[in-house]
Design a protein around this motif. Structure first.
Motif, PDB file in Angstrom:
ATOM      1  N   MET A   1       0.940  -1.267  -0.194  1.00 16.35           N
ATOM      2  CA  MET A   1       0.038  -0.118  -0.161  1.00 16.35           C
ATOM      3  C   MET A   1       0.950   1.294  -0.056  1.00 16.35           C
ATOM      4  O   MET A   1       1.963   1.175   0.389  1.00 16.35           O
ATOM      5  N   GLU A   2       0.465   2.395  -0.318  1.00 19.73           N
ATOM      6  CA  GLU A   2       0.786   3.628  -0.585  1.00 19.73           C
ATOM      7  C   GLU A   2       0.315   4.783  -0.007  1.00 19.73           C
ATOM      8  O   GLU A   2      -0.796   4.791   0.165  1.00 19.73           O
ATOM      9  N   THR A   3       1.030   5.520   0.689  1.00 19.42           N
ATOM     10  CA  THR A   3       0.427   6.847   1.312  1.00 19.42           C
ATOM     11  C   THR A   3       1.572   7.870   1.153  1.00 19.42           C
ATOM     12  O   THR A   3       2.630   7.760   0.800  1.00 19.42           O
ATOM     13  N   TYR A   4       1.098   9.256   1.111  1.00 19.90           N
ATOM     14  CA  TYR A   4       2.013  10.210   0.819  1.00 19.90           C
ATOM     15  C   TYR A   4       1.692  11.463   1.643  1.00 19.90           C
ATOM     16  O   TYR A   4       0.881  11.711   2.684  1.00 19.90           O
ATOM     17  N   ALA A   5       2.691  12.623   1.487  1.00 20.39           N
ATOM     18  CA  ALA A   5       2.415  13.805   2.299  1.00 20.39           C
ATOM     19  C   ALA A   5       2.809  14.912   1.265  1.00 20.39           C
ATOM     20  O   ALA A   5       3.776  14.746   0.387  1.00 20.39           O
ATOM     21  N   ILE A   6       2.349  16.280   1.469  1.00 13.08           N
ATOM     22  CA  ILE A   6       2.446  17.147   0.712  1.00 13.08           C
ATOM     23  C   ILE A   6       2.878  18.507   1.310  1.00 13.08           C
ATOM     24  O   ILE A   6       2.073  18.790   2.325  1.00 13.08           O
ATOM     25  N   HIS A   7       3.659  19.195   0.967  1.00 10.00           N
ATOM     26  CA  HIS A   7       3.979  20.689   1.476  1.00 10.00           C
ATOM     27  C   HIS A   7       3.888  21.458   0.255  1.00 10.00           C
ATOM     28  O   HIS A   7       4.596  21.760  -0.577  1.00 10.00           O
ATOM     29  N   ASP A  22      16.336  14.291  -5.899  1.00  8.52           N
ATOM     30  CA  ASP A  22      16.906  13.172  -6.550  1.00  8.52           C
ATOM     31  C   ASP A  22      17.663  12.078  -6.072  1.00  8.52           C
ATOM     32  O   ASP A  22      17.786  10.980  -6.054  1.00  8.52           O
ATOM     33  N   LEU A  23      18.366  12.526  -4.658  1.00  4.87           N
ATOM     34  CA  LEU A  23      19.227  11.738  -3.821  1.00  4.87           C
ATOM     35  C   LEU A  23      18.241  10.629  -3.238  1.00  4.87           C
ATOM     36  O   LEU A  23      18.840   9.510  -2.833  1.00  4.87           O
ATOM     37  N   ILE A  24      17.103  10.872  -2.977  1.00  4.01           N
ATOM     38  CA  ILE A  24      16.460   9.819  -2.073  1.00  4.01           C
ATOM     39  C   ILE A  24      15.456   9.127  -2.674  1.00  4.01           C
ATOM     40  O   ILE A  24      14.766   8.061  -2.085  1.00  4.01           O
ATOM     41  N   ARG A  25      15.292   9.057  -3.911  1.00  2.00           N
ATOM     42  CA  ARG A  25      14.207   8.607  -4.767  1.00  2.00           C
ATOM     43  C   ARG A  25      14.439   7.004  -4.932  1.00  2.00           C
ATOM     44  O   ARG A  25      15.572   6.701  -5.258  1.00  2.00           O
ATOM     45  N   GLY A  26      13.511   6.102  -4.401  1.00  2.00           N
ATOM     46  CA  GLY A  26      13.719   4.981  -4.491  1.00  2.00           C
ATOM     47  C   GLY A  26      14.569   4.101  -3.282  1.00  2.00           C
ATOM     48  O   GLY A  26      14.578   2.902  -2.993  1.00  2.00           O
ATOM     49  N   PHE A  70       9.630   2.404   1.980  1.00  2.00           N
ATOM     50  CA  PHE A  70      10.659   2.914   1.015  1.00  2.00           C
ATOM     51  C   PHE A  70      10.147   4.015   0.360  1.00  2.00           C
ATOM     52  O   PHE A  70       8.779   4.120   0.250  1.00  2.00           O
ATOM     53  N   VAL A  71      10.854   4.941   0.029  1.00  2.00           N
ATOM     54  CA  VAL A  71      10.425   6.255  -0.946  1.00  2.00           C
ATOM     55  C   VAL A  71       9.896   5.629  -2.235  1.00  2.00           C
ATOM     56  O   VAL A  71      10.749   5.440  -3.235  1.00  2.00           O
ATOM     57  N   SER A  72       8.633   5.549  -2.465  1.00  2.00           N
ATOM     58  CA  SER A  72       8.468   4.970  -4.124  1.00  2.00           C
ATOM     59  C   SER A  72       8.407   5.841  -5.069  1.00  2.00           C
ATOM     60  O   SER A  72       8.506   5.738  -6.223  1.00  2.00           O
ATOM     61  N   GLU A  73       7.857   7.218  -4.545  1.00  2.00           N
ATOM     62  CA  GLU A  73       7.802   8.197  -5.560  1.00  2.00           C
ATOM     63  C   GLU A  73       8.038   9.838  -4.871  1.00  2.00           C
ATOM     64  O   GLU A  73       7.564   9.934  -3.743  1.00  2.00           O
ATOM     65  N   CYS A  74       8.579  10.415  -5.433  1.00  2.00           N
ATOM     66  CA  CYS A  74       8.944  11.811  -4.762  1.00  2.00           C
ATOM     67  C   CYS A  74       9.213  12.873  -6.122  1.00  2.00           C
ATOM     68  O   CYS A  74       9.945  12.336  -6.806  1.00  2.00           O
ATOM     69  N   VAL A 107       5.378   7.277   0.188  1.00  2.00           N
ATOM     70  CA  VAL A 107       6.021   5.968   0.658  1.00  2.00           C
ATOM     71  C   VAL A 107       5.007   4.875   0.566  1.00  2.00           C
ATOM     72  O   VAL A 107       4.157   4.782   0.467  1.00  2.00           O
ATOM     73  N   SER A 108       5.881   3.553   0.506  1.00  2.00           N
ATOM     74  CA  SER A 108       5.140   2.396   0.149  1.00  2.00           C
ATOM     75  C   SER A 108       5.826   1.305   1.006  1.00  2.00           C
ATOM     76  O   SER A 108       7.017   1.304   1.128  1.00  2.00           O
ATOM     77  N   ASP A 109       5.072   0.093   0.951  1.00  2.00           N
ATOM     78  CA  ASP A 109       5.700  -1.215   1.594  1.00  2.00           C
ATOM     79  C   ASP A 109       5.998  -2.220   0.720  1.00  2.00           C
ATOM     80  O   ASP A 109       6.414  -3.315   1.042  1.00  2.00           O
ATOM     81  N   GLY A 110       5.392  -1.848  -0.559  1.00  2.00           N
ATOM     82  CA  GLY A 110       5.586  -2.883  -1.593  1.00  2.00           C
ATOM     83  C   GLY A 110       4.497  -4.033  -1.592  1.00  2.00           C
ATOM     84  O   GLY A 110       4.665  -4.573  -2.693  1.00  2.00           O
TER      85      GLY A 110
END
Length: 119
Positions: A1-7, A22-26, A70-74, A107-110
């Motif tokens: 499952m996947e969840t997110y946060a926005i600023h 770009d340093l933390i993607r994936g 893990f960071v699935s998308e940013c 973020v997702s747990d896969g």
């Protein structure tokens, strides 16, 4: 499952913030936090707050394990541009733009979400 946060409306230029995100993607969440802690930029301090919020959403709202995340998308989207004046040469006035950003971290747990069918 996947969840997110926005600023939304972060006062940092999108071009500068993209170099940091770009340093933390994936990466795993613990690894992403350590990368952001050792990166000395304004955008890294903002991104780590959004990352912590996304992890809190995942653990509190959906009951996910923080070690599995893990960071699935940013990504960074451009926000509103704040326009100011700057005095130029020969009594002219130039425009000075303060660019803002929208920071999105997912973020997702896969694991895939299972849907229960109604009978």
């Amino acid at each position: 499952m996947e969840t997110y946060a926005i600023h939304k409306g972060a006062i940092v230029a999108p071009r500068k913030a993209r170099m940091t995100i770009d340093l933390i993607r994936g990466k795993k969440v613990s690894e992403a936090r350590s990368i952001l802690a050792n990166t000395n930029t304004k955008s890294s301090r903002l991104i780590v707050k959004v990352l912590n919020s996304a992890v809190a959403n995942a653990t509190n709202n959906l009951g996910m394990n923080e070690a599995d995340l893990f960071v699935s998308e940013c990504f960074i989207n451009p926000g509103q541009t704040i326009k100011r004046i700057k005095f130029g040469s020969r009594s002219r006035v130039n425009r000075h733009d303060h660019r803002t950003s929208h920071i999105i971290v997912k973020v997702s747990d896969g694991k895939t979400e299972t849907v229960k069918e109604a009978k």
